[in-house]
Design an enzyme around this catalytic site. Structure first.
Site, PDB file in Angstrom:
ATOM      1  N   THR A  32       0.853  -1.198   0.000  1.00 16.27           N
ATOM      2  CA  THR A  32       0.000   0.000   0.000  1.00 16.27           C
ATOM      3  C   THR A  32       0.882   1.238   0.000  1.00 16.27           C
ATOM      4  OG1 THR A  32      -1.730  -1.171   1.207  1.00 16.27           O
ATOM      5  CG2 THR A  32      -1.755   1.235   1.361  1.00 16.27           C
ATOM      6  N   THR A  35       4.540   4.185  -3.476  1.00 15.63           N
ATOM      7  CA  THR A  35       5.568   3.384  -4.152  1.00 15.63           C
ATOM      8  C   THR A  35       4.986   2.028  -4.553  1.00 15.63           C
ATOM      9  OG1 THR A  35       7.119   4.453  -2.622  1.00 15.63           O
ATOM     10  CG2 THR A  35       7.996   2.698  -4.028  1.00 15.63           C
ATOM     11  N   ASP A  86       6.346  -4.220  -1.054  1.00 16.04           N
ATOM     12  CA  ASP A  86       5.695  -3.097  -0.368  1.00 16.04           C
ATOM     13  C   ASP A  86       6.692  -1.956  -0.154  1.00 16.04           C
ATOM     14  OD1 ASP A  86       3.780  -1.593   0.934  1.00 16.04           O
ATOM     15  OD2 ASP A  86       3.362  -3.103   2.471  1.00 16.04           O
ATOM     16  N   LYS A  99       7.215   1.023   8.823  1.00 10.04           N
ATOM     17  CA  LYS A  99       6.118   1.086   7.866  1.00 10.04           C
ATOM     18  C   LYS A  99       4.857   1.573   8.581  1.00 10.04           C
ATOM     19  CE  LYS A  99       5.243  -2.098   4.960  1.00 10.04           C
ATOM     20  NZ  LYS A  99       4.826  -0.970   4.104  1.00 10.04           N
ATOM     21  N   GLY A 101       3.033   4.428   7.417  1.00 11.72           N
ATOM     22  CA  GLY A 101       2.702   5.832   7.149  1.00 11.72           C
ATOM     23  C   GLY A 101       1.338   5.968   6.489  1.00 11.72           C
ATOM     24  N   GLU A 108      -0.159  -5.187   6.163  1.00 10.78           N
ATOM     25  CA  GLU A 108       1.149  -5.239   5.494  1.00 10.78           C
ATOM     26  C   GLU A 108       2.085  -6.212   6.205  1.00 10.78           C
ATOM     27  OE1 GLU A 108       1.381  -0.776   3.578  1.00 10.78           O
ATOM     28  OE2 GLU A 108       2.072  -1.050   5.619  1.00 10.78           O
ATOM     29  N   LYS A 126      14.248   7.461   1.812  1.00 12.53           N
ATOM     30  CA  LYS A 126      13.799   6.582   2.895  1.00 12.53           C
ATOM     31  C   LYS A 126      14.962   5.909   3.613  1.00 12.53           C
ATOM     32  CE  LYS A 126       9.445   7.163   1.621  1.00 12.53           C
ATOM     33  NZ  LYS A 126       8.623   6.132   1.042  1.00 12.53           N
TER      34      LYS A 126
HETATM   35  C1  5RP Z   1       1.502   2.167   4.270  1.00  7.09           C
HETATM   36  C2  5RP Z   1       2.968   1.966   4.239  1.00  7.09           C
HETATM   37  C3  5RP Z   1       3.696   2.485   3.073  1.00  7.09           C
HETATM   38  O1  5RP Z   1       4.342   1.430   2.426  1.00  7.09           O
HETATM   39  C4  5RP Z   1       4.674   3.502   3.533  1.00  7.09           C
HETATM   40  O2  5RP Z   1       3.979   4.491   4.263  1.00  7.09           O
HETATM   41  C5  5RP Z   1       5.404   4.147   2.361  1.00  7.09           C
HETATM   42  O3  5RP Z   1       4.484   4.835   1.605  1.00  7.09           O
HETATM   43  P1  5RP Z   1       4.899   5.642   0.303  1.00  7.09           P
HETATM   44  O4  5RP Z   1       5.441   4.629  -0.666  1.00  7.09           O
HETATM   45  O5  5RP Z   1       3.629   6.298  -0.133  1.00  7.09           O
HETATM   46  O6  5RP Z   1       5.965   6.633   0.721  1.00  7.09           O
HETATM   47  O7  5RP Z   1       3.572   1.409   5.123  1.00  7.09           O
HETATM   48  O8  5RP Z   1       0.941   1.747   5.477  1.00  7.09           O
END
Ligand code: 5RP
Length: 226
Positions: A32, A35, A86, A99, A101, A108, A126
């Site tokens: 989710t 990315t 992910d 993870k 965010g 996940e 990251k």
């Molecule tokens: C969602 C997550 C996402 O993988 C994480 O927040 C990274 O998100 P993004 O790819 O939008 O920066 O853990 O619960």
């Protein structure tokens, strides 16, 4: 549509993960976020070209994206998961991650743990020498949220109940998320165990010893990894 450099890097990571790890006639976990979005798009492309995959989605949003792209969905536990892909909010050199965010951390982690191979896809932004600058998401049963928040504050974190507009953010599982600013997490495994020991905690965003690969996408399409 012209992509930003950051989005180009996310796309590179998502596409590379699918091209390297998703084989024909396999079962995959799909993450989710912005990315993971690109990995799901790439899976949609290979499915349209005839590759047979079944997917477990880690959120309602990813379920919807899979539905739009014609990616067949199954439930976690229906079949062994060959690989899960992910994003992450932080990735340390030992492949430990923060993870959640996007608030999908429980599903996940359920999918990442179940998969034979878990591939984290990130951009350089990251990468961190040590986890903790990103506030750690902790999913909590609503009844226990205030109690758990106090207990985590006693661990030394500043705790904020995640909001969505004027209301509390509610996860796909009906829970709330506490964003816990520790600033530095020198022992992620130990902290994860302490947090999970609090009654009411459903899952933490600490992914320790789960990722076997971290793919780092760059805006020029190149990939590095560790
Ligand atoms: C969602 C997550 C996402 O993988 C994480 O927040 C990274 O998100 P993004 O790819 O939008 O920066 O853990 O619960």
């Amino acid at each position: 549509m012209e992509l930003s450099l950051e989005d180009s890097a996310k796309r590179a990571a998502g596409y590379a993960a699918v091209d390297r790890f998703v084989r024909d006639d396999t079962c995959i976990g799909l993450g989710t976020g912005t990315t993971a979005y690109w990995a799901v798009q790439r899976v949609g492309e290979v499915v349209a070209r005839g590759r047979k995959v079944r997917a477990v989605a880690t959120s309602v949003a990813t379920e919807q994206q899979c539905g739009d792209l014609g990616i067949p969905l199954i439930a976690l536990g229906d079949e062994p998961l060959d690989v899960a892909i992910d994003g992450a909010d932080e990735a340390a050199p030992d492949r430990s991650l923060i993870k959640g965010g996007g608030g999908a951390l429980f599903r996940e982690k359920a999918v990442a743990i179940a998969a034979r191979t878990f591939v984290a896809i990130v951009t350089e932004r990251k990468l961190v020498p040590q986890l903790g600058a990103f506030p750690l998401p902790v999913e909590v049963v609503p009844f226990s949220a205030r109690y758990v928040a106090r207990e985590i504050e006693a661990f030394g974190a500043a705790v904020r109940v995640r909001s969505h507009g004027a209301a509390a953010f509610v996860s796909d599982n009906g829970n709330v998320i506490l964003d816990c600013a520790f600033h530095a997490i020198p022992e992620p495994d130990g902290l994860d165990a302490r947090l999970r020991g609090l009654h009411g905690v459903v899952a933490t965003g600490l992914f320790v010893g789960i990722a076997s690969h971290v793919l780092v996408g760059n805006a020029d399409g190149s990939i590095t990894g560790f």
